[in-house]
Each structure stands twice: as C-alpha cells, then as structure tokens.
Design a protein around this motif. Structure first.
Motif, PDB file in Angstrom:
ATOM      1  N   THR A 118       9.701  -0.975  -3.185  1.00 44.96           N
ATOM      2  CA  THR A 118       9.768   0.460  -3.412  1.00 44.96           C
ATOM      3  C   THR A 118       8.821   0.861  -4.365  1.00 44.96           C
ATOM      4  OG1 THR A 118      11.344   0.256  -5.027  1.00 44.96           O
ATOM      5  CG2 THR A 118      12.311   0.417  -2.599  1.00 44.96           C
ATOM      6  N   PRO A 119       8.396   2.219  -4.118  1.00 46.31           N
ATOM      7  CA  PRO A 119       7.575   2.804  -5.208  1.00 46.31           C
ATOM      8  C   PRO A 119       7.951   2.729  -6.475  1.00 46.31           C
ATOM      9  CG  PRO A 119       7.502   4.154  -2.971  1.00 46.31           C
ATOM     10  CD  PRO A 119       8.728   3.051  -2.792  1.00 46.31           C
ATOM     11  N   LYS A 120       9.288   2.874  -6.520  1.00 45.71           N
ATOM     12  CA  LYS A 120      10.163   2.916  -7.978  1.00 45.71           C
ATOM     13  C   LYS A 120       9.836   1.372  -8.399  1.00 45.71           C
ATOM     14  CE  LYS A 120      14.642   2.896 -10.118  1.00 45.71           C
ATOM     15  NZ  LYS A 120      14.550   1.710 -10.685  1.00 45.71           N
ATOM     16  N   GLU A 121      10.039   0.250  -7.879  1.00 46.78           N
ATOM     17  CA  GLU A 121       9.673  -0.835  -8.438  1.00 46.78           C
ATOM     18  C   GLU A 121       8.171  -1.206  -8.633  1.00 46.78           C
ATOM     19  OE1 GLU A 121      13.008  -3.877  -6.192  1.00 46.78           O
ATOM     20  OE2 GLU A 121      10.929  -3.554  -5.368  1.00 46.78           O
ATOM     21  N   TYR A 122       7.161  -0.577  -7.960  1.00 50.05           N
ATOM     22  CA  TYR A 122       5.978  -0.483  -8.133  1.00 50.05           C
ATOM     23  C   TYR A 122       5.613   0.183  -9.494  1.00 50.05           C
ATOM     24  CZ  TYR A 122       0.661  -0.505  -8.004  1.00 50.05           C
ATOM     25  OH  TYR A 122      -0.348  -0.769  -8.267  1.00 50.05           O
ATOM     26  N   ARG A 123       6.411   1.107  -9.885  1.00 48.35           N
ATOM     27  CA  ARG A 123       6.027   2.381 -10.975  1.00 48.35           C
ATOM     28  C   ARG A 123       6.755   1.241 -12.238  1.00 48.35           C
ATOM     29  NH1 ARG A 123      10.512   5.758 -11.117  1.00 48.35           N
ATOM     30  NH2 ARG A 123       9.558   6.469  -9.194  1.00 48.35           N
ATOM     31  N   GLU A 124       7.677   0.563 -12.020  1.00 47.82           N
ATOM     32  CA  GLU A 124       8.136  -0.393 -13.147  1.00 47.82           C
ATOM     33  C   GLU A 124       7.025  -1.586 -13.501  1.00 47.82           C
ATOM     34  OE1 GLU A 124      11.846  -1.755 -11.811  1.00 47.82           O
ATOM     35  OE2 GLU A 124      13.005   0.100 -11.857  1.00 47.82           O
ATOM     36  N   LEU A 125       6.511  -2.134 -12.206  1.00 45.01           N
ATOM     37  CA  LEU A 125       5.582  -3.181 -12.628  1.00 45.01           C
ATOM     38  C   LEU A 125       4.338  -2.653 -13.345  1.00 45.01           C
ATOM     39  CD1 LEU A 125       4.657  -5.904 -11.958  1.00 45.01           C
ATOM     40  CD2 LEU A 125       3.705  -5.252  -9.716  1.00 45.01           C
ATOM     41  N   VAL A 126       3.708  -1.303 -12.895  1.00 47.88           N
ATOM     42  CA  VAL A 126       2.567  -0.887 -13.636  1.00 47.88           C
ATOM     43  C   VAL A 126       2.724  -0.695 -14.958  1.00 47.88           C
ATOM     44  CG1 VAL A 126       1.070   1.289 -13.692  1.00 47.88           C
ATOM     45  CG2 VAL A 126       1.885   0.311 -11.616  1.00 47.88           C
ATOM     46  N   LEU A 142      -1.735   6.052   0.697  1.00 46.65           N
ATOM     47  CA  LEU A 142      -2.232   4.980   1.491  1.00 46.65           C
ATOM     48  C   LEU A 142      -1.175   4.228   2.820  1.00 46.65           C
ATOM     49  CD1 LEU A 142      -3.963   3.041  -1.456  1.00 46.65           C
ATOM     50  CD2 LEU A 142      -5.139   4.092   0.707  1.00 46.65           C
ATOM     51  N   CYS A 143       0.015   4.498   2.289  1.00 47.64           N
ATOM     52  CA  CYS A 143       1.093   4.032   3.134  1.00 47.64           C
ATOM     53  C   CYS A 143       1.346   4.714   4.543  1.00 47.64           C
ATOM     54  CB  CYS A 143       2.502   4.290   2.675  1.00 47.64           C
ATOM     55  SG  CYS A 143       2.786   2.896   1.256  1.00 47.64           S
ATOM     56  N   LYS A 144       0.107   5.857   4.718  1.00 46.33           N
ATOM     57  CA  LYS A 144       0.233   6.523   5.913  1.00 46.33           C
ATOM     58  C   LYS A 144      -0.633   5.615   7.075  1.00 46.33           C
ATOM     59  CE  LYS A 144      -0.206  11.423   3.949  1.00 46.33           C
ATOM     60  NZ  LYS A 144      -1.248  12.116   3.547  1.00 46.33           N
ATOM     61  N   LEU A 145      -1.179   4.632   6.607  1.00 43.39           N
ATOM     62  CA  LEU A 145      -1.886   3.757   7.649  1.00 43.39           C
ATOM     63  C   LEU A 145      -0.872   3.028   8.092  1.00 43.39           C
ATOM     64  CD1 LEU A 145      -5.078   2.650   5.343  1.00 43.39           C
ATOM     65  CD2 LEU A 145      -4.922   4.200   7.395  1.00 43.39           C
ATOM     66  N   ARG A 146      -1.134   2.589   9.339  1.00 46.33           N
ATOM     67  CA  ARG A 146      -0.019   1.796  10.249  1.00 46.33           C
ATOM     68  C   ARG A 146      -0.049   0.437   9.846  1.00 46.33           C
ATOM     69  NH1 ARG A 146       3.019   2.545  14.663  1.00 46.33           N
ATOM     70  NH2 ARG A 146       3.225   0.813  16.110  1.00 46.33           N
ATOM     71  N   GLY A 147       1.103  -0.317   9.420  1.00 45.03           N
ATOM     72  CA  GLY A 147       1.117  -1.760   9.030  1.00 45.03           C
ATOM     73  C   GLY A 147       0.807  -1.664   7.450  1.00 45.03           C
ATOM     74  N   ILE A 148       0.673  -0.609   6.822  1.00 49.19           N
ATOM     75  CA  ILE A 148       0.550  -0.653   5.342  1.00 49.19           C
ATOM     76  C   ILE A 148       1.832  -0.156   4.484  1.00 49.19           C
ATOM     77  CG2 ILE A 148      -0.772   0.395   3.226  1.00 49.19           C
ATOM     78  CD1 ILE A 148      -2.214  -1.741   5.307  1.00 49.19           C
ATOM     79  N   GLY A 149       2.466  -0.857   3.788  1.00 46.33           N
ATOM     80  CA  GLY A 149       3.331  -0.577   3.132  1.00 46.33           C
ATOM     81  C   GLY A 149       3.220  -0.648   1.649  1.00 46.33           C
ATOM     82  N   PRO A 150       4.215  -0.531   0.485  1.00 48.20           N
ATOM     83  CA  PRO A 150       3.742  -0.142  -0.757  1.00 48.20           C
ATOM     84  C   PRO A 150       2.910  -1.439  -1.323  1.00 48.20           C
ATOM     85  CG  PRO A 150       5.848   0.520  -0.282  1.00 48.20           C
ATOM     86  CD  PRO A 150       5.519  -0.242   0.973  1.00 48.20           C
ATOM     87  N   ALA A 151       3.325  -2.724  -0.892  1.00 42.59           N
ATOM     88  CA  ALA A 151       2.793  -3.769  -1.477  1.00 42.59           C
ATOM     89  C   ALA A 151       1.377  -4.004  -0.990  1.00 42.59           C
ATOM     90  CB  ALA A 151       3.517  -5.356  -1.211  1.00 42.59           C
ATOM     91  N   THR A 152       0.876  -4.009   0.142  1.00 41.56           N
ATOM     92  CA  THR A 152      -0.555  -3.776   0.635  1.00 41.56           C
ATOM     93  C   THR A 152      -1.242  -2.438   0.160  1.00 41.56           C
ATOM     94  OG1 THR A 152       0.205  -4.891   2.761  1.00 41.56           O
ATOM     95  CG2 THR A 152      -1.827  -3.998   2.737  1.00 41.56           C
ATOM     96  N   PHE A 200       0.923  -5.550  -6.395  1.00 42.82           N
ATOM     97  CA  PHE A 200       2.363  -5.547  -6.129  1.00 42.82           C
ATOM     98  C   PHE A 200       2.804  -7.004  -5.715  1.00 42.82           C
ATOM     99  CE2 PHE A 200       6.642  -2.922  -5.061  1.00 42.82           C
ATOM    100  CZ  PHE A 200       7.365  -3.875  -5.734  1.00 42.82           C
ATOM    101  N   SER A 201       2.506  -8.073  -6.069  1.00 44.23           N
ATOM    102  CA  SER A 201       2.800  -9.373  -5.607  1.00 44.23           C
ATOM    103  C   SER A 201       4.020  -9.859  -5.750  1.00 44.23           C
ATOM    104  CB  SER A 201       1.907 -10.471  -6.041  1.00 44.23           C
ATOM    105  OG  SER A 201       1.758 -10.759  -7.486  1.00 44.23           O
ATOM    106  N   ASP A 202       4.424 -10.643  -5.149  1.00 43.30           N
ATOM    107  CA  ASP A 202       5.886 -11.316  -5.389  1.00 43.30           C
ATOM    108  C   ASP A 202       6.010 -12.067  -6.666  1.00 43.30           C
ATOM    109  OD1 ASP A 202       6.492 -10.402  -2.835  1.00 43.30           O
ATOM    110  OD2 ASP A 202       7.065 -12.544  -2.199  1.00 43.30           O
ATOM    111  N   GLU A 203       4.765 -12.881  -6.932  1.00 37.38           N
ATOM    112  CA  GLU A 203       5.064 -13.693  -8.107  1.00 37.38           C
ATOM    113  C   GLU A 203       4.975 -12.760  -9.609  1.00 37.38           C
ATOM    114  OE1 GLU A 203       3.655 -15.979  -4.670  1.00 37.38           O
ATOM    115  OE2 GLU A 203       2.763 -14.309  -5.659  1.00 37.38           O
TER     116      GLU A 203
END
Length: 273
Positions: A163-171, A112-122, A138-141
């Motif tokens: 980062t994807p690593k942080e998101y993995r931890e959140l999941v 999904l990050c292949k889309l322009r303007g889309i990072g891990p959070a979005t 992946f919200s700040d809060e």
C-alpha cells in the motif's frame, strides 16, 4: 555478535554485505541488473538535465522484467504492462517522474499506478531508477528488513500489503538509515537487504532439505524394522515349536492306542464265533 538489524548495522558490515550482492545474482540475470542499476538511471539523469524526465514503454517493460526476475514471478504482469500505448506511457511517466511541480512521492506513486499492470511496488521502481540515491524501491526484502524492531522481531516471511502507506513508512525508514550510516544510497541499501533476504532464503531451503532427509531416514528405519523379526518374536516362536511337537506326538499315541483297542475287540469277537 554482528548486528544485522536495520537500526544496528554498522558501515563495515554494510559494505561487506554490499560486496556480496553480485554473487547473489545469477549470471543470466546480470544484463537486467546492469540496465536497472546503471544504464536506465544514467538515461533518466540525462533527461533530467534536459528538463523533461520520462520513461519509454520499452524501458518500463525492461524494469518489469528485472522486477519479476528478482521477486515473485507473475507471468500475466508483463502482458498487462505491454497493453499500455507508448503515448500513454510517455504521458504518465512524465507526470509521475517530474519533481518540478510536485515532490510528493506518494502523489507521484499514485500517478504512475495509472499505467496498466503497474502497482505501488513497480511504480516505486520507476521512481527509484529516476533517483537511486534517495528514493527506495519497494522490494520485499527491503521492506521486511526495514520493519525489524530488534533481532527477534524481524520475519522474512512477513506479509506485505503493498500500500502507499507502507511505502511512505519505508521511505521514512530509509531516510533515517541514510542519516545514520553516511555515504550510502537507497539503491545500495536495497542491495544489502537483498543479500540478507537471499541468505535467509538459502538457509530455509537447506533446513527443509535436512528435515526431508531426516524424515526419509526415519521412514526407512521403520520399514526395515517391520521386515526384520524382533528378538522377542523369535524367542516366542522358539517356545511355541516344542509345544507343537508335543501335541503332535500325543495325537500319534492316541491314534495308535485307538488302533490297538480296535484290533483287540476284533480278535475277541473272532474267538467267540
């Protein structure tokens, strides 16, 4: 004492905070909330049932609007997202949201990050809308709340690298939470995290305002003190005045004596002549 930590909160406290979520959202933003939590998840669920899940360019743009309204506003982000063609958005979201070929969230996030303007959070937001029960946004809060180790370790201003690593931890943390606190969805956990973060933010703002008022009061007090003569200065001035009068009187007597002496000398010279 009520435990608000991610690992210690109970179902009753959780539900109480969840009920407060609508009060944390401005009225003008509630239509976007309706899209993010109800309309779009319903649309994707229907597509899932038909065997092909995707998001349109307009739907992605709507989610970006919602994200910007809930977090840090980045005016350039929406413009970047709109640069993607509808065809490219359809292609990428179909690959990224599909669960039949690859159920690895991190791989789908990268797609999904292949889309322009889309990072891990979005990208995680697109995934969360597709599966609001188990996949977290992946919200700040939410990340900061889930990162708490105990009551003193959590910091709402903790730096996030997204980062994807942080998101993995959140999941993983959200999965643990759902196994401990029954019958809660990832979307509901996100809402409770938002309530806690918003409350902390309001407290910080109130504290800064209080400090500013105290600082202003201290400055006004100092200024007032400078304008008013101190008692010590008044006493000192009073002591100086008598001295000044004495000096003036002495000078008058000296001048008078000098005049008298001059007159006497003139009289003597006149008699001699």
């Amino acid at each position: 004492m009520t435990d608000f930590t991610f690992d210690g909160i109970d179902k009753g406290t959780f539900n109480s905070l969840l009920k407060q979520y609508p009060t944390c959202v401005q009225d003008k933003l509630k239509p976007l909330d309706e899209q993010r939590f109800n309309n779009l998840p319903g649309i994707l669920a229907e597509r899932n049932g038909e065997g092909k899940v995707y998001s349109t360019k307009e739907e992605v743009a709507t989610l970006v609007d919602w994200k910007l309204s809930h977090g840090t506003f980045r005016p350039s982000l929406k413009g970047l997202v709109l640069q993607n063609s509808p065809e490219f958005v359809l292609e990428v979201t179909t690959d990224g949201l599909s669960t039949s070929s690859d159920d690895n969230l991190e791989a789908r996030l990268k797609t999904l990050c292949k889309l322009r303007g889309i990072g891990p959070a979005t990208a995680s937001l697109l995934l969360a809308v597709n599966d609001p029960d188990t996949v977290p946004f992946f919200s700040d809060e939410l990340f900061r709340w889930a990162s708490w180790k105990d009551e003193t370790a959590g910091r709402w201003d903790r730096k996030i690298k997204y980062t994807p690593k942080e998101y993995r931890e959140l999941v993983a943390r959200v999965a643990d939470f759902r196994s401990r606190v029954e019958s809660v969805s990832a979307a509901e956990i996100e809402k409770v995290a938002y309530v806690l973060g918003k409350r902390e933010q309001d407290l910080a703002i109130a504290e800064k305002a209080s400090q500013a008022r105290a600082s202003t009061g201290n400055e006004e007090s100092k200024s007032s003190t400078k304008r008013k003569a101190s008692p010590e200065a008044a006493v000192s001035a009073a002591k100086e005045k008598p001295k000044s009068r004495k000096v003036a009187n002495a000078r008058e007597l000296q001048v008078s004596d000098e005049k008298g002496s001059n007159a006497s000398r003139r009289s003597t010279r006149s008699m001699k002549k």
